[in-house]
Design an enzyme around this catalytic site. Structure first.
Site, PDB file in Angstrom:
ATOM      1  N   GLY A 496      74.924  -0.763  -1.143  1.00  0.00           N
ATOM      2  CA  GLY A 496      73.736  -1.186  -1.873  1.00  0.00           C
ATOM      3  C   GLY A 496      72.750  -0.052  -1.995  1.00  0.00           C
ATOM      4  O   GLY A 496      72.877   0.992  -1.339  1.00  0.00           O
ATOM      5  N   ASP A 614      58.782  -5.733   3.305  1.00  0.00           N
ATOM      6  CA  ASP A 614      59.735  -5.985   2.222  1.00  0.00           C
ATOM      7  C   ASP A 614      60.699  -7.120   2.571  1.00  0.00           C
ATOM      8  O   ASP A 614      61.917  -6.961   2.521  1.00  0.00           O
ATOM      9  CB  ASP A 614      60.515  -4.710   1.933  1.00  0.00           C
ATOM     10  CG  ASP A 614      61.214  -4.763   0.576  1.00  0.00           C
ATOM     11  OD1 ASP A 614      60.867  -5.642  -0.224  1.00  0.00           O
ATOM     12  OD2 ASP A 614      62.097  -3.931   0.320  1.00  0.00           O
TER      13      ASP A 614
END
Length: 830
Positions: A496, A614
């Site tokens: 990712g 986040d």
């Protein structure tokens, strides 16, 4: 009488008498007949040492009548009246003297607790004495007819006594709390054994954990400290009337508050209050270590004195009662994730169970032993017996265990008492167990390992630049760049890409699978980078991705994490694979709870508070058991440890940022709470919070969900349709309400992550939240927000319209950044 002719002093006398009565009832140290105590009212001992009233421990939702230290800042309860029958409403409940007894009535006027004396007097009075003893006295004779000292809870104070009164046939027994937030009677007791003239610490009123030894006329043989008499003087008496032990303070110059307790963790402790440090400190405890307490971790639990949590479940097992486990009550132990097949090596109807290898273990209790030719014969014997759950082979002897396993302990590798044990698991679970957290060292060929180690040593000597070093902080490893390049096959398999860099899959020489993150834009020097890594490397929690090591060579900076085989949460929620199926509701709930626990650790349990910055499904990884692990934690702190403010560079994902980010205010942990609330709604709905329709409009799901919740509509209408309504409606409702609390515009209204954990565990109820009115306004204006990196340019400005407030905000923040230099920190988001 005509009110106009009432003498002016009558109402004054009435109010004066009423005021005096209140002062006498609740400002003094006693409760007399026809008086009562309710709500926040208390009585205080004459010297101000102790206070009595209603209390609720921690964040527990029930109330108790108790006595606590008045002069100690941390409320410390020393006695509880209604341990087994808490009440729900302290304002409608009363404690009062009725017919010669002190009685607690709940809101329905049901008797919850009473002193149960035979005294029938209208002049009885309950008095809180300055040594922490609540007494009930006959007002006419001033004689004591009942005292709390005769019925102790978990605490023994100076001047109190523990023993057995033969005349009253009454024993003073200390009984632990169930856990840190539940005063109900726990498993551990401390009491006198009148036959042996010794005191016993027991588990479940049966098994002996520790004994004081017998009284030799001067001290108990297992407590030689009693002879010093530096702080306490002890007196033990035994005669035809009974036996008892009491103690008094000898030296009170430094510490004035002392207590002995039976802790909910199974130890008896001597504690003193350190006023300068504002905390209780343990000066003496038995047993010496936590793992010596019988069945402390329950069935299939493994105790480890070197870790802060003490107890862990074996791979293939999970805690039986998750709520109790998180409160420090591990007695429920662990249960299997999959039941045993009960097949054996000679049957074909079912797959044979297999055995998982664990090393450096203290064996469980009660093994059965017999001679065996070899380990294979020992294994076969256990496999053929349905009740056999584990075996070990040592010095030509086979040891087998049947039923649940208790008192297992993980020992250090240098402890010669450590042994190998094989624990039975179903064959279908073997692949998962191999990927789990392994307590032992995986067995292998000694010859091959020796050759492999020799080759590694030779390679390390020839290629010093690539060697793997053990860092100072435990298992943290400093990798060479070429090592990680080889492990990832030249960074060929990307898992990712997100904030701060890309993540690649890799495999170490010992076959351990890892995830390697190449950091981009990290400008710290070598020393600062290593210091930051040291901080993050010390973070250990089951719901946080474990940092295994790092690489720092020039501008090449990489982080090495444990590998999560089930990927990130977003792939299961929004793009599930056909072979994986839909994420069931029970799993979603556990993911929500586990994620919250990980954030509590970051916010409250680390040496420095760490704000994640986040939180979103992409940063929640799932291991082979679907256990959630928060990833990318601490990166904001890593990028700029000395910054005082935080701005954000948003790259592609909107909808998780708290309003305070946009206003330019300094963020707190409540920014993570906001993001977590947004993620909760995605867990419920199985869809992105913000989705664009074919006609270009944006559907904002949190606004839809809030409307249903505020209007008490059908909560299942916002549930993921793929679940086919298979979900606990109460859990769905609680999570939705909780999410609305989290996404409040005012950060002070949002709950802390620890409160969120308690709600999800069922310890706290969640009320109807305020309407998050600013939510839609904030989202409507989100496209007007400018996010800065280093300087304005067409590549980093995201403006669809440019109202005056947005332009002024951009200009102000850009100017501040130039003038403050390193005082503003960037925290990137995918």
């Amino acid at each position: 009488m005509d009110a106009r002719k009432t003498p002016f002093f009558v109402p004054i006398l009435f109010y004066l008498c009423f005021f005096i009565n209140l002062q006498f009832s609740f400002g003094a140290d006693s409760i007399s007949a026809y008086q009562s105590l309710s709500g926040d009212e208390t009585i205080v001992s004459s010297g101000g040492n102790f206070e009595l009233g209603f209390f609720k421990p921690g964040n527990f939702s029930k109330y108790y009548i108790g006595i606590w230290f008045k002069k100690v800042s941390a409320r410390t309860v020393i006695w509880v009246a209604n341990r087994e029958r808490p009440i729900t409403d302290k304002y409608s409940s009363v404690l009062q003297v009725v017919d010669g007894n002190l009685v607690l009535f709940d809101e329905t006027h049901t008797e919850i607790w009473s002193t149960n004396t035979k005294l029938k007097s209208s002049r009885a009075v309950a008095i809180l004495l300055d040594e922490g003893n609540l007494v009930l006295r006959n007002g006419s004779s001033n004689s004591t007819v009942w005292q709390s000292r005769d019925y102790p809870s978990d605490t023994w104070l100076p001047g109190g006594y523990l023993g057995y009164d033969k005349r009253a046939n009454r024993t003073q027994i200390l009984t632990s709390w169930k856990n840190s937030e539940d005063p109900s009677p726990g498993l551990y007791t401390f009491e006198l054994d009148p036959v042996g003239n010794q005191y016993l610490l027991r588990w479940n009123r049966s098994r002996q954990i520790w004994t004081s030894g017998v009284w030799n006329g001067r001290l108990f043989t297992n407590v030689p400290e009693m002879a010093s008499g530096v702080i306490f003087s002890f007196t033990y008496r035994s005669n035809t009337n009974g036996s008892y032990l009491t103690y008094f303070l000898e030296n009170t110059s430094s510490i004035t508050q002392w207590r002995f307790i039976v802790d909910y963790n199974g130890q008896i402790k001597e504690l003193g209050w350190l006023a300068d440090q504002q905390k209780w400190s343990s000066f003496w405890s038995k047993p010496n270590t936590q793992c010596q307490v019988h069945a402390f971790c329950g069935a299939y639990g493994v105790c480890n004195d070197l870790t802060s949590t003490f107890c862990n479940c074996l791979p293939g097992f999970k805690s039986r009662f998750e709520k109790s486990w998180t409160s420090g009550d591990y007695s429920g132990g662990c249960k299997r994730l999959m039941e045993l097949e009960y097949g054996n090596a000679n049957t074909t109807s079912k797959k044979a169970d297999i055995f998982q290898f664990f090393s450096h273990m203290k064996w469980p209790d009660n093994p059965q032993a017999f001679s065996a030719v070899n380990a294979a014969r020992c294994k076969s014997n256990c496999l053929s017996n349905i009740s056999c759950t584990a075996y070990a082979y040592y010095q030509n002897t086979c040891f087998t265990w049947h039923g649940d396993l208790y008192n297992m302990q993980q020992l250090p590798e240098n402890d010669n008492n450590g042994r190998v044990i094989y624990i039975r698991i179903p064959s279908s679970d073997s692949s998962k167990n191999n990927k789990g957290i392994i307590f032992g060292v995986v067995g292998g060929s000694i010859a091959i390992l020796s050759i492999f180690s020799g080759l590694l040593l030779l390679a390390f000597r020839r290629h010093k630049a690539n060697k793997i070093e053990r860092a100072a902080e435990g298992r943290m490893v400093a990798f060479g760049y070429k090592d990680l390049k080889n492990a990832t096959k030249n960074f060929s398999e990307m898992l990712g890409k997100g904030g701060f860099g890309s993540v690649y899959k890799g495999t170490l020489p010992d076959s351990t699978v890892i995830a390697v993150k190449k950091l981009e834009g990290v400008s710290q020097g070598e020393k600062q980078f290593r210091n930051e890594i040291s901080t993050i490397g010390n973070i250990q929690h089951i719901n946080l991705v474990h940092l295994r090591g790092f690489c720092s060579q020039g501008n090449k900076k990489l982080l090495v994490y444990e590998y999560a085989s089930n990927g990130s949460l977003d792939s299961h929620l929004f793009n599930p694979k056909k072979d994986e199926g839909i994420l069931p509701w029970t799993t979603r709930y556990e993911i929500a709870l586990g994620t919250a626990r990980g954030l509590v650790y970051l916010h409250e349990k680390c040496r420095d508070c760490i704000i994640h910055c986040d939180i979103k499904p992409e940063n929640i990884l799932l291991d082979s058991y679907m256990c959630p692990k928060v990833a990318d934690f601490g990166l904001a702190k890593l990028v700029g440890h000395n910054f005082s403010r935080v701005l954000t560079t948003m790259r592609g994902t909107r909808g998780y940022l708290a309003p305070e980010w946009i206003s330019g205010a300094a963020i707190t942990t409540k920014a993570d709470v906001y993001s977590y609330g947004m993620m909760l709604l995605e867990l419920v709905s199985g869809r992105r919070n913000s989705e664009q329709t074919r006609d270009g409009k944006v559907n904002f799901f949190p606004a839809i969900a809030a409307n249903v919740i505020m209007n008490e509509g059908d909560i299942l209408t916002i549930l993921d349709p793929n679940l086919n309504l298979v979900a606990d409606i109460e859990e769905v409702s609680n999570i939705c309400r909780l999410a609305c609390w989290c996404i409040q515009e005012d950060e002070h209204v949002r709950p802390t992550m620890s409160k969120i954990v308690q709600v999800l565990e069922g310890v706290l109820d969640v009320d109807m939240p305020p309407d998050p009115r600013g939510l839609q306004v904030f989202i409507d204006n989100e496209d007007d927000i400018v996010f800065l990196t280093d300087k304005p340019s067409s590549s980093n400005l995201h403006i669809q319209s440019d109202p005056a407030w947005a332009s002024s905000f951009v200009e102000e923040q850009y100017t501040n950044k130039k003038t403050q230099g390193s005082k503003i920190q960037e925290c990137e988001s995918d």
